[in-house]
Design an enzyme around this catalytic site. Structure first.
Site, PDB file in Angstrom:
ATOM      1  N   HIS A 116     -17.296 -30.866 -15.765  1.00  0.00           N
ATOM      2  CA  HIS A 116     -17.852 -32.305 -15.658  1.00  0.00           C
ATOM      3  C   HIS A 116     -17.119 -33.187 -15.889  1.00  0.00           C
ATOM      4  O   HIS A 116     -16.862 -34.079 -15.446  1.00  0.00           O
ATOM      5  CB  HIS A 116     -19.244 -32.210 -16.624  1.00  0.00           C
ATOM      6  CG  HIS A 116     -20.265 -31.438 -16.302  1.00  0.00           C
ATOM      7  ND1 HIS A 116     -21.016 -30.777 -17.371  1.00  0.00           N
ATOM      8  CD2 HIS A 116     -21.191 -31.216 -14.940  1.00  0.00           C
ATOM      9  CE1 HIS A 116     -21.945 -29.975 -16.620  1.00  0.00           C
ATOM     10  NE2 HIS A 116     -22.323 -30.430 -15.646  1.00  0.00           N
ATOM     11  N   LYS A 145     -36.602 -28.098 -15.081  1.00  0.00           N
ATOM     12  CA  LYS A 145     -35.722 -27.144 -15.815  1.00  0.00           C
ATOM     13  C   LYS A 145     -36.068 -26.915 -17.147  1.00  0.00           C
ATOM     14  O   LYS A 145     -36.229 -28.003 -17.730  1.00  0.00           O
ATOM     15  CB  LYS A 145     -34.142 -27.457 -15.740  1.00  0.00           C
ATOM     16  CG  LYS A 145     -33.372 -27.471 -14.112  1.00  0.00           C
ATOM     17  CD  LYS A 145     -32.130 -27.542 -14.174  1.00  0.00           C
ATOM     18  CE  LYS A 145     -31.438 -27.387 -12.805  1.00  0.00           C
ATOM     19  NZ  LYS A 145     -30.000 -27.774 -12.788  1.00  0.00           N
ATOM     20  N   ARG A 184     -18.404 -27.430  -6.143  1.00  0.00           N
ATOM     21  CA  ARG A 184     -17.497 -26.253  -6.644  1.00  0.00           C
ATOM     22  C   ARG A 184     -17.328 -25.133  -5.789  1.00  0.00           C
ATOM     23  O   ARG A 184     -16.397 -24.770  -5.221  1.00  0.00           O
ATOM     24  CB  ARG A 184     -18.284 -25.272  -7.698  1.00  0.00           C
ATOM     25  CG  ARG A 184     -18.002 -26.103  -9.153  1.00  0.00           C
ATOM     26  CD  ARG A 184     -19.245 -25.741  -9.868  1.00  0.00           C
ATOM     27  NE  ARG A 184     -20.217 -26.164  -9.677  1.00  0.00           N
ATOM     28  CZ  ARG A 184     -21.497 -26.370 -10.491  1.00  0.00           C
ATOM     29  NH1 ARG A 184     -21.623 -25.698 -11.555  1.00  0.00           N
ATOM     30  NH2 ARG A 184     -22.594 -26.823  -9.966  1.00  0.00           N
ATOM     31  N   SER A 215     -22.662 -24.899 -16.628  1.00  0.00           N
ATOM     32  CA  SER A 215     -23.372 -25.199 -17.751  1.00  0.00           C
ATOM     33  C   SER A 215     -24.063 -23.875 -18.154  1.00  0.00           C
ATOM     34  O   SER A 215     -24.078 -23.188 -19.268  1.00  0.00           O
ATOM     35  CB  SER A 215     -24.329 -26.286 -17.948  1.00  0.00           C
ATOM     36  OG  SER A 215     -23.850 -27.601 -17.706  1.00  0.00           O
TER      37      SER A 215
HETATM   38  P1  ADP Z   1     -27.262 -30.705 -11.710  1.00  0.00           P
HETATM   39  O1  ADP Z   1     -28.433 -30.091 -12.117  1.00  0.00           O
HETATM   40  O2  ADP Z   1     -27.645 -32.016 -11.057  1.00  0.00           O
HETATM   41  O3  ADP Z   1     -26.514 -29.960 -10.640  1.00  0.00           O
HETATM   42  P2  ADP Z   1     -25.160 -30.262 -13.401  1.00  0.00           P
HETATM   43  O4  ADP Z   1     -25.044 -30.920 -14.787  1.00  0.00           O
HETATM   44  O5  ADP Z   1     -25.055 -29.003 -13.111  1.00  0.00           O
HETATM   45  O6  ADP Z   1     -26.483 -30.884 -12.939  1.00  0.00           O
HETATM   46  O7  ADP Z   1     -23.799 -31.012 -12.598  1.00  0.00           O
HETATM   47  C1  ADP Z   1     -23.938 -32.557 -12.602  1.00  0.00           C
HETATM   48  C2  ADP Z   1     -22.666 -32.727 -11.607  1.00  0.00           C
HETATM   49  O8  ADP Z   1     -21.336 -31.838 -11.943  1.00  0.00           O
HETATM   50  C3  ADP Z   1     -22.977 -31.844  -9.957  1.00  0.00           C
HETATM   51  O9  ADP Z   1     -22.551 -32.683  -9.132  1.00  0.00           O
HETATM   52  C4  ADP Z   1     -22.119 -30.691 -10.305  1.00  0.00           C
HETATM   53  O10 ADP Z   1     -21.847 -30.135  -8.970  1.00  0.00           O
HETATM   54  C5  ADP Z   1     -20.907 -31.243 -11.028  1.00  0.00           C
HETATM   55  N1  ADP Z   1     -20.267 -30.155 -11.585  1.00  0.00           N
HETATM   56  C6  ADP Z   1     -20.940 -29.093 -12.540  1.00  0.00           C
HETATM   57  N2  ADP Z   1     -20.013 -28.308 -13.005  1.00  0.00           N
HETATM   58  C7  ADP Z   1     -18.729 -28.522 -12.182  1.00  0.00           C
HETATM   59  C8  ADP Z   1     -17.256 -28.078 -11.958  1.00  0.00           C
HETATM   60  N3  ADP Z   1     -17.180 -26.964 -12.826  1.00  0.00           N
HETATM   61  N4  ADP Z   1     -16.460 -28.767 -11.175  1.00  0.00           N
HETATM   62  C9  ADP Z   1     -16.736 -29.783 -10.560  1.00  0.00           C
HETATM   63  N5  ADP Z   1     -17.961 -30.129 -10.533  1.00  0.00           N
HETATM   64  C10 ADP Z   1     -18.891 -29.649 -11.328  1.00  0.00           C
END
Ligand code: ADP
Length: 159
Positions: free
Chosen positions: A18, A42, A91, A129
């Protein structure tokens, strides 16, 4: 015109994946608002307040990054903040279908707002996460995949 981007997500908790997206976004846009979603579908490990506080600490050196939380429709929040863009990270191909649907509906609801996708840094392409929470449960070392403040918070959760 000031360019303002909203970077929405669950951030439960924030990872270095992130942070990579947030800091790269901050080098392109005048301001990036990291917005934690109150997601009723969630079951989060960290409360919204905890997630906001971890994000604030993790982004404290990025001057043009703000952290906030929101309820309801993302596009309404983006308009309320007078932002002109949404940043999302990609990703793997598995992220693509959902992201395409979300970007399409957001375009319909707010045609003036653009969604920008940023390709993950190769180092973090596997990182989510959920994976962090899964391994932290078994006391694995997560210090090279999450900010220090998150590693500490996870230790406390699983003590
Ligand atoms: P959501 O539940 O909306 O997917 P996340 O917290 O999982 O929220 O992710 C928020 C944003 O960060 C999303 O656009 C996700 O694709 C991006 N993201 C999460 N992990 C990574 C990573 N390792 N590399 C690039 N982008 C990421």
């Amino acid at each position: 015109m000031t360019s303002i981007a909203v970077c929405p997500g669950s951030f439960d908790p924030v990872t270095l994946g992130h942070l990579d997206i947030i800091s790269r976004g901050a080098s392109v846009f005048d301001k990036v608002i990291v917005a934690v979603l109150h997601n009723r579908n969630k079951q989060p490990m960290f409360t919204v307040e905890e997630r906001v506080s971890l994000l604030c600490e993790a982004t404290k050196d990025l001057e043009n990054v703000e952290v906030d939380s929101f309820n309801g429709l993302l596009i309404d929040y983006v308009k309320e903040k007078k932002a002109n863009a949404i940043i999302r990270g990609l990703r793997a191909v598995s992220d693509f279908e959902y992201e395409m649907q979300a970007a399409s509906i957001n375009k319909k609801l707010g045609p003036e707002i653009e969604t920008f996708f940023m390709m993950t840094n190769n180092h973090y392409s596997y990182l989510s996460s959920s994976i962090v929470k899964e391994v932290a449960k078994y006391n694995a070392d997560v210090s090279d995949i999450v900010p220090n403040v998150v590693a500490e918070a996870l230790k406390k959760k699983f003590k």
